[in-house]
Design an enzyme around this catalytic site. Structure first.
Site, PDB file in Angstrom:
ATOM      1  N   LYS A 172     -15.893  42.674  45.492  1.00 34.86           N
ATOM      2  CA  LYS A 172     -16.531  42.046  46.548  1.00 34.86           C
ATOM      3  C   LYS A 172     -17.709  42.399  47.140  1.00 34.86           C
ATOM      4  O   LYS A 172     -17.938  43.736  47.055  1.00 34.86           O
ATOM      5  CB  LYS A 172     -15.187  41.929  47.680  1.00 34.86           C
ATOM      6  CG  LYS A 172     -15.341  40.726  48.729  1.00 34.86           C
ATOM      7  CD  LYS A 172     -14.825  39.561  48.017  1.00 34.86           C
ATOM      8  CE  LYS A 172     -14.632  38.228  48.956  1.00 34.86           C
ATOM      9  NZ  LYS A 172     -14.008  37.065  48.501  1.00 34.86           N
ATOM     10  N   GLY A 203      -8.926  23.538  59.334  1.00 33.69           N
ATOM     11  CA  GLY A 203     -10.318  23.925  58.951  1.00 33.69           C
ATOM     12  C   GLY A 203     -10.786  22.860  57.997  1.00 33.69           C
ATOM     13  O   GLY A 203     -10.217  22.646  56.895  1.00 33.69           O
ATOM     14  N   GLY A 222     -14.084  22.873  56.843  1.00 36.12           N
ATOM     15  CA  GLY A 222     -15.303  23.163  55.993  1.00 36.12           C
ATOM     16  C   GLY A 222     -15.481  22.483  54.768  1.00 36.12           C
ATOM     17  O   GLY A 222     -14.844  21.490  54.503  1.00 36.12           O
ATOM     18  N   VAL A 246     -14.178  23.412  51.576  1.00 32.36           N
ATOM     19  CA  VAL A 246     -12.840  23.163  51.078  1.00 32.36           C
ATOM     20  C   VAL A 246     -11.941  22.143  51.745  1.00 32.36           C
ATOM     21  O   VAL A 246     -11.441  21.264  51.244  1.00 32.36           O
ATOM     22  CB  VAL A 246     -12.356  24.624  50.487  1.00 32.36           C
ATOM     23  CG1 VAL A 246     -10.922  24.213  49.841  1.00 32.36           C
ATOM     24  CG2 VAL A 246     -13.002  25.300  49.715  1.00 32.36           C
ATOM     25  N   GLY A 247     -11.808  22.530  52.926  1.00 36.15           N
ATOM     26  CA  GLY A 247     -11.000  21.720  53.788  1.00 36.15           C
ATOM     27  C   GLY A 247     -11.202  20.352  53.796  1.00 36.15           C
ATOM     28  O   GLY A 247     -10.343  19.322  53.937  1.00 36.15           O
TER      29      GLY A 247
END
Length: 333
Positions: A71, A172, A174, A176-177
């Protein structure tokens, strides 16, 4: 120390603290997103990088990818301007210095266009725009994996993988949502949606009832779909839940692993997000890092449902939370 490598440096262009954490390269080069986010202190960003990179190792194992977990986290100055391009070039140089141990992609605060900037300094990057030779925005493929996971959850919880007529609450909307919302509308599901931003027009266009985030979390639905930032499932939140199951692409949905037992005790089937959210990672890395064919990539995405179905079946047979089964699979890999 579990991690193979953790580096934090002050970006020479941006002046901002950049942390790259490589948890494991035992199965192959590490992969994980680049997160740009304000933090109270840069050390908090290091803590986040350690936690998220560890989770990425588990995600790659469960996705069957020959990769490890890593990450990148950049601690942004709260409320202060910064030069985005300078930050991304600093990230690229940091990743390039690792000599191929780790490749990055989009995460909170970054997208495909940002990956194209990082790619000016390193080849170890994925999810670049298609026009730049990359696999493009991963959100559509993450959403496809979520739908495969929802079928597995509904099959386990309700005895049928059919989504039509089921009630879903999407927390959510965004990238993806929003895709999940559109796909579930196509499936003729009944939808409730919420977001901290005002995206009620998006919800209305796809037949969803708009509500507040808190009301969405406690909605009386078949499946709650967390699709924003994690940490929303806490001991305080669990008693107010009225869903039969939870499955969504938000990472690190549980505040602590022990919360999985609280959900299990309440009879709420929670699908581990490390499995549900893997579609974008699978598509991007299979295309750009592993150079697989479309058929091979499609098989990997379809496999999300198969993997989750097997996990849920084993959890039910052993009468344990699904998280217990995923932990076993990761630890025995």
């Amino acid at each position: 120390m579990e991690h193979e490598l953790v580096i934090t440096r002050r970006g020479p262009r941006s002046g901002l603290p950049i942390t790259v954490a490589v948890h494991s390269t035992a199965r192959g080069p590490a992969a994980g997103g680049c997160r740009l986010k304000p933090y109270p202190h840069w050390r908090d960003a290091v803590t986040d990088a350690l936690r998220l990179s560890t989770a990425m190792t588990g995600k790659t194992i469960l996705a069957g990818l020959p990769l490890g977990g890593g990450k990148t986290v950049v601690a942004l100055p709260a409320g202060q301007p910064f030069d985005r391009r300078d930050v991304l070039l600093d990230v690229g140089d940091t990743i390039a210095s690792l000599g191929g141990q780790y490749a990055t992609g989009p995460d909170v605060g970054t997208g495909p266009d940002d990956m194209a900037v990082i790619a000016e300094r390193t080849t170890h990057v994925f999810c670049r725009p298609a026009a730049a030779g990359g696999s493009g925005d991963s959100s559509e493929h993450t959403a496809a994996g979520v739908i495969a996971a929802l079928r597995a959850v509904c099959d386990q919880r309700f005895g049928s993988p059919q989504l039509a007529g089921r009630r879903f609450a999407i927390l959510g909307l965004g990238r993806v949502g929003g895709h999940v919302l559109r796909l579930l509308q196509t499936e003729k599901a009944h939808l409730i949606a919420a977001d901290v931003a005002d995206r009620r027009d998006l919800a209305a266009r796809h037949g969803a009832t708009w509500t507040s985030p808190q009301q969405c979390l406690s909605a009386d639905v078949d499946v709650l779909i967390p699709a924003a930032l994690g940490g929303l499932l806490t001991p305080a939140a669990v008693p107010a839940l009225r869903c039969a199951a939870i499955a969504g692409p938000a990472n690190n949905q549980l505040d602590e692993p022990a919360t999985a037992a609280l959900l299990h005790d309440r009879g709420i089937l929670w699908a581990p997000d490390v499995v549900v959210s893997a579609g974008g990672l699978i598509h991007a890395t299979a295309v750009e890092l592993l150079h697989e064919t479309p058929a091979q990539v499609g098989a990997r995405l379809h496999g999300i449902g198969d993997t989750l179905r097997a996990i849920l079946h084993r959890a039910a047979a052993d009468n344990v939370p699904p998280l217990t089964v995923t932990d076993r699979l990761i630890s025995h890999s």
